[in-house]
Design a protein around this motif. Sequence first.
Motif, mmCIF file in Angstrom:
data_model
loop_
_atom_site.group_PDB
_atom_site.id
_atom_site.type_symbol
_atom_site.label_atom_id
_atom_site.label_comp_id
_atom_site.label_asym_id
_atom_site.label_seq_id
_atom_site.Cartn_x
_atom_site.Cartn_y
_atom_site.Cartn_z
ATOM 1 N N THR A 53 0.796 -1.218 0.028
ATOM 2 C CA THR A 53 0.111 0.094 -0.051
ATOM 3 C C THR A 53 0.947 1.204 -0.199
ATOM 4 O O THR A 53 0.408 2.266 -0.611
ATOM 5 C CB THR A 53 -0.946 0.016 1.140
ATOM 6 O OG1 THR A 53 -1.909 -1.130 1.104
ATOM 7 C CG2 THR A 53 -1.969 1.165 1.223
ATOM 8 N N GLU A 54 1.823 1.272 0.704
ATOM 9 C CA GLU A 54 2.889 2.361 0.844
ATOM 10 C C GLU A 54 3.373 2.764 -0.476
ATOM 11 O O GLU A 54 3.649 3.779 -0.880
ATOM 12 C CB GLU A 54 3.975 2.192 1.942
ATOM 13 C CG GLU A 54 3.411 2.141 3.361
ATOM 14 C CD GLU A 54 2.529 0.847 3.745
ATOM 15 O OE1 GLU A 54 2.483 -0.218 2.876
ATOM 16 O OE2 GLU A 54 2.025 1.027 4.861
ATOM 17 N N THR A 55 4.063 1.667 -1.156
ATOM 18 C CA THR A 55 4.742 1.834 -2.386
ATOM 19 C C THR A 55 3.661 2.209 -3.496
ATOM 20 O O THR A 55 3.860 3.285 -4.208
ATOM 21 C CB THR A 55 5.109 0.743 -2.768
ATOM 22 O OG1 THR A 55 6.304 0.318 -1.934
ATOM 23 C CG2 THR A 55 5.908 0.775 -4.220
ATOM 24 N N ALA A 56 2.518 1.693 -3.317
ATOM 25 C CA ALA A 56 1.325 2.239 -4.281
ATOM 26 C C ALA A 56 0.927 3.549 -4.294
ATOM 27 O O ALA A 56 0.739 4.189 -5.179
ATOM 28 C CB ALA A 56 0.181 1.088 -4.310
ATOM 29 N N ALA A 57 0.773 3.926 -3.328
ATOM 30 C CA ALA A 57 0.338 5.275 -2.703
ATOM 31 C C ALA A 57 1.464 6.250 -3.295
ATOM 32 O O ALA A 57 1.078 7.194 -3.810
ATOM 33 C CB ALA A 57 0.049 5.466 -1.136
ATOM 34 N N HIS A 58 2.679 6.025 -3.378
ATOM 35 C CA HIS A 58 3.475 6.835 -3.789
ATOM 36 C C HIS A 58 3.729 6.917 -5.145
ATOM 37 O O HIS A 58 3.890 7.833 -5.840
ATOM 38 C CB HIS A 58 5.182 6.679 -3.011
ATOM 39 C CG HIS A 58 5.382 7.062 -1.599
ATOM 40 N ND1 HIS A 58 4.919 8.200 -1.359
ATOM 41 C CD2 HIS A 58 5.373 6.421 -0.518
ATOM 42 C CE1 HIS A 58 5.317 8.181 0.052
ATOM 43 N NE2 HIS A 58 5.247 7.087 0.585
ATOM 44 N N GLN A 59 3.444 5.547 -5.725
ATOM 45 C CA GLN A 59 3.549 5.691 -7.227
ATOM 46 C C GLN A 59 2.809 6.286 -7.971
ATOM 47 O O GLN A 59 2.617 6.914 -8.925
ATOM 48 C CB GLN A 59 3.590 4.385 -7.704
ATOM 49 C CG GLN A 59 4.858 3.241 -7.476
ATOM 50 C CD GLN A 59 4.903 2.328 -7.941
ATOM 51 O OE1 GLN A 59 4.096 1.417 -8.674
ATOM 52 N NE2 GLN A 59 5.785 1.165 -7.651
ATOM 53 N N VAL A 60 1.302 6.389 -7.237
ATOM 54 C CA VAL A 60 0.075 7.192 -7.926
ATOM 55 C C VAL A 60 -0.042 8.721 -7.630
ATOM 56 O O VAL A 60 -0.858 9.308 -7.802
ATOM 57 C CB VAL A 60 -0.997 6.452 -7.707
ATOM 58 C CG1 VAL A 60 -1.115 4.997 -8.435
ATOM 59 C CG2 VAL A 60 -1.461 6.495 -6.221
#
Length: 305
Positions: free
Chosen positions: A281-288
Amino acid sequence: MTHVVLVLTPGVHLLDLAGPAQVFSTAAGLGRPYRLSYVGERERIDSAQGLPVQAQTEWPGDLGPDDLLVVPGWRCPRGMLPPPFSQQTLARLAAHHAAGGTVAGVCSGAQALGEAGLLDGRRCTTHHELQDELARRFPRAKVVRDVLFTADDRVITSAGIASGIDLSLHLLAVRHGPAQAAQVARSMVVYTRRNGDEPQASAVLRYRSHLDDTVHRVQDLIDARFTEPLTLDHLAAAAGVSARTLTRVFTRATGGLTPLRYQQTLRLERAEHLIAHGTTTETAAHQVGFTDPRMLRRLRSRTPG
């Protein structure tokens, strides 16, 4: 590398063929891993418009679930006739889908999918002049009228002619995100307008059924840069209207979304795709584009399912 195979028959409509071919070749030119092949049951394919097209009679031997088969439509002067494909070709379409691949039909190409048994129990569409006959010929199919395209369990059909472009842009958006589809659309000088009536369609599709050019221009910009900070003033300036006017027309056209909410919807949808494929979730949040993963968690908690 994704292989896009266009399955041609005599009488093929050039735009049914050229629309998808242009979309995926443009994506390849922008660095996406696509290669195109054109197959037929004969080498020379005379199009409905009189221009002959060269096809290969041997099918690619390395097709897998990530590859795409597209059947462009052909001229039907007396309504739908039995599709000019052999049983071997129809069996290839069915086998590719059974192996996990995607099969698409543009215009009367939907009939080939029906003859291959791929429309039973699925939503589908075709050119408006052929919809009644498609429903009569394939009574188990769920023919959807007055839409640009349908997508149901890796069976994609479109209304015909230029809507093959919409179908192909939809597939790009699903596979690579709305920014890639928007980039290809801009390169082709078309809007990323899609059918907004499909219940399982992406956000790019659900909110594109209106006819407001100002809102479409703003959506094109958001689609391409949804991971970046975009202020209302910046979007309004790009559209040549005031922030107040943009909010009013955008909300009206999209059924209640502000530009910010539309951007958040794109971010959330892309994040859900990343998380479903193993991203944290943390990585996805930053990627979007979210600076704080808690914002993504709040949005996910508010979204049913």
